[in-house]
Motif scaffolding. Structure first.
Motif, PDB file in Angstrom:
ATOM      1  N   LEU A  69       4.791 -10.491  -4.255  1.00 37.84           N
ATOM      2  CA  LEU A  69       3.369 -10.503  -3.914  1.00 37.84           C
ATOM      3  C   LEU A  69       3.018  -9.990  -2.534  1.00 37.84           C
ATOM      4  O   LEU A  69       1.857  -9.772  -2.253  1.00 37.84           O
ATOM      5  CB  LEU A  69       2.814 -11.925  -4.062  1.00 37.84           C
ATOM      6  N   ASN A  70       3.952  -9.823  -1.629  1.00 36.75           N
ATOM      7  CA  ASN A  70       3.623  -9.302  -0.296  1.00 36.75           C
ATOM      8  C   ASN A  70       3.501  -7.801  -0.388  1.00 36.75           C
ATOM      9  O   ASN A  70       4.386  -7.129  -0.892  1.00 36.75           O
ATOM     10  CB  ASN A  70       4.713  -9.683   0.713  1.00 36.75           C
ATOM     11  N   GLU A  71       2.410  -7.264   0.121  1.00 36.74           N
ATOM     12  CA  GLU A  71       2.139  -5.849  -0.086  1.00 36.74           C
ATOM     13  C   GLU A  71       1.741  -5.138   1.196  1.00 36.74           C
ATOM     14  O   GLU A  71       1.304  -5.742   2.149  1.00 36.74           O
ATOM     15  CB  GLU A  71       1.050  -5.665  -1.137  1.00 36.74           C
ATOM     16  N   TYR A  72       1.903  -3.813   1.191  1.00 37.77           N
ATOM     17  CA  TYR A  72       1.424  -2.947   2.259  1.00 37.77           C
ATOM     18  C   TYR A  72       0.870  -1.694   1.603  1.00 37.77           C
ATOM     19  O   TYR A  72       1.493  -1.138   0.710  1.00 37.77           O
ATOM     20  CB  TYR A  72       2.558  -2.564   3.217  1.00 37.77           C
ATOM     21  N   TYR A  73      -0.279  -1.237   2.035  1.00 37.06           N
ATOM     22  CA  TYR A  73      -0.904  -0.083   1.411  1.00 37.06           C
ATOM     23  C   TYR A  73      -1.971   0.488   2.329  1.00 37.06           C
ATOM     24  O   TYR A  73      -2.431  -0.159   3.242  1.00 37.06           O
ATOM     25  CB  TYR A  73      -1.553  -0.475   0.082  1.00 37.06           C
ATOM     26  N   GLU A  74      -2.371   1.711   2.056  1.00 40.40           N
ATOM     27  CA  GLU A  74      -3.537   2.314   2.692  1.00 40.40           C
ATOM     28  C   GLU A  74      -4.281   3.101   1.632  1.00 40.40           C
ATOM     29  O   GLU A  74      -3.685   3.657   0.727  1.00 40.40           O
ATOM     30  CB  GLU A  74      -3.133   3.223   3.859  1.00 40.40           C
ATOM     31  N   VAL A  79      -8.389  -1.317   4.709  1.00 36.82           N
ATOM     32  CA  VAL A  79      -8.236  -2.686   4.225  1.00 36.82           C
ATOM     33  C   VAL A  79      -7.264  -3.399   5.156  1.00 36.82           C
ATOM     34  O   VAL A  79      -6.408  -2.771   5.771  1.00 36.82           O
ATOM     35  CB  VAL A  79      -7.713  -2.755   2.764  1.00 36.82           C
ATOM     36  N   ASP A  80      -7.427  -4.698   5.261  1.00 36.90           N
ATOM     37  CA  ASP A  80      -6.523  -5.490   6.079  1.00 36.90           C
ATOM     38  C   ASP A  80      -5.135  -5.467   5.464  1.00 36.90           C
ATOM     39  O   ASP A  80      -4.985  -5.504   4.243  1.00 36.90           O
ATOM     40  CB  ASP A  80      -7.046  -6.931   6.170  1.00 36.90           C
ATOM     41  N   GLU A  81      -4.129  -5.429   6.298  1.00 41.08           N
ATOM     42  CA  GLU A  81      -2.748  -5.364   5.817  1.00 41.08           C
ATOM     43  C   GLU A  81      -2.383  -6.546   4.929  1.00 41.08           C
ATOM     44  O   GLU A  81      -1.564  -6.432   4.041  1.00 41.08           O
ATOM     45  CB  GLU A  81      -1.800  -5.299   7.019  1.00 41.08           C
ATOM     46  N   TYR A  82      -3.000  -7.679   5.160  1.00 37.04           N
ATOM     47  CA  TYR A  82      -2.639  -8.891   4.416  1.00 37.04           C
ATOM     48  C   TYR A  82      -3.720  -9.307   3.427  1.00 37.04           C
ATOM     49  O   TYR A  82      -3.808 -10.462   3.053  1.00 37.04           O
ATOM     50  CB  TYR A  82      -2.327 -10.030   5.390  1.00 37.04           C
ATOM     51  N   ILE A  83      -4.535  -8.363   2.969  1.00 37.39           N
ATOM     52  CA  ILE A  83      -5.573  -8.659   1.997  1.00 37.39           C
ATOM     53  C   ILE A  83      -4.930  -9.095   0.681  1.00 37.39           C
ATOM     54  O   ILE A  83      -3.870  -8.594   0.298  1.00 37.39           O
ATOM     55  CB  ILE A  83      -6.477  -7.425   1.787  1.00 37.39           C
ATOM     56  N   SER A  84      -5.561 -10.032   0.007  1.00 29.40           N
ATOM     57  CA  SER A  84      -5.027 -10.474  -1.283  1.00 29.40           C
ATOM     58  C   SER A  84      -5.308  -9.403  -2.333  1.00 29.40           C
ATOM     59  O   SER A  84      -6.192  -8.558  -2.163  1.00 29.40           O
ATOM     60  CB  SER A  84      -5.671 -11.795  -1.704  1.00 29.40           C
ATOM     61  N   ILE A  85      -4.573  -9.455  -3.399  1.00 28.99           N
ATOM     62  CA  ILE A  85      -4.756  -8.483  -4.467  1.00 28.99           C
ATOM     63  C   ILE A  85      -6.138  -8.619  -5.080  1.00 28.99           C
ATOM     64  O   ILE A  85      -6.794  -7.623  -5.382  1.00 28.99           O
ATOM     65  CB  ILE A  85      -3.634  -8.601  -5.526  1.00 28.99           C
ATOM     66  N   SER A  86      -6.631  -9.844  -5.227  1.00 32.53           N
ATOM     67  CA  SER A  86      -7.975 -10.009  -5.790  1.00 32.53           C
ATOM     68  C   SER A  86      -9.034  -9.401  -4.865  1.00 32.53           C
ATOM     69  O   SER A  86      -9.985  -8.779  -5.332  1.00 32.53           O
ATOM     70  CB  SER A  86      -8.272 -11.486  -6.073  1.00 32.53           C
ATOM     71  N   GLU A  87      -8.870  -9.553  -3.554  1.00 31.04           N
ATOM     72  CA  GLU A  87      -9.805  -8.934  -2.606  1.00 31.04           C
ATOM     73  C   GLU A  87      -9.680  -7.413  -2.647  1.00 31.04           C
ATOM     74  O   GLU A  87     -10.680  -6.701  -2.548  1.00 31.04           O
ATOM     75  CB  GLU A  87      -9.577  -9.452  -1.184  1.00 31.04           C
TER      76      GLU A  87
END
Length: 185
Positions: A69-74, A79-87
């Motif tokens: 569940l820990n993710e990194y994306y652009e 988006v915030d680096e630690y945004i939840s998947i639902s957000e």
């Protein structure tokens, strides 16, 4: 060949994807929809790169099954680096609800707004004039929209379109992007 989680720039302007080799980028050119490359930060701290491409909206269960569940994306928007998947999914939905012209110019427009939510809230205040630069817009506003009123043909030669263009750009926030002009009111 790049290694060691170096930024790799595929053919999508404004989007960087992090990977530990170009081999993992196979298939990126064939992407037809918006996607994110998500890595498991817990595994990264352990020295392993475990990640996968996911199409938006992202299914949390698919991420859990494939990488954790820990993710990194652009994305084309911040988006915030630690945004939840639902957000993240909510941000995607918000982005997709924007008019297509606004989505296409989002990278340039987001320089004038705090975040995607603010852009979304002010979408109705943005006018897009396709296939124009600011001088073309001045001609369009004066000749077609008659912003100066109806002008007799014998006086048209005396109009200083360049001065009108300059003043219009001073009085309004104007963004040239996406092959046209955005006016932020």
């Amino acid at each position: 060949k790049q290694t060691g989680l170096n930024p790799v720039l595929p053919e999508y302007p404004g989007c960087f994807y992090y990977t530990d080799s170009l081999d993992e980028m196979q298939g990126v050119d064939e992407m037809q929809e918006m996607s994110v490359y998500i890595v498991n930060l817990g595994k990264y701290v352990e020295g392993k790169s475990v990640g996968a491409w996911f199409s938006l909206p992202v299914n949390e269960e698919a991420v859990r099954e494939r990488i954790g569940l820990n993710e990194y994306y652009e994305l084309p928007f911040d988006v915030d680096e630690y945004i939840s998947i639902s957000e993240l999914n909510k941000e995607y939905e918000m982005f997709m609800e924007l008019d297509e012209d606004i989505r296409d110019g989002a990278e340039a427009l987001l320089k004038y707004y705090t975040n995607l939510k603010e852009l979304y809230e002010h979408e109705e205040e943005i006018e897009f004039y396709a296939d124009m630069d600011t001088l073309d817009l001045a001609y369009y506003l004066i000749d077609e929209c008659q912003v100066l009123g109806e002008i007799p043909d014998r006086l048209r030669f005396y109009i200083d379109y360049c001065a009108y263009e300059r003043d219009f750009c001073i009085e309004n926030t104007v963004v040239e992007a996406n092959g046209g002009v955005y006016v932020l009111r």
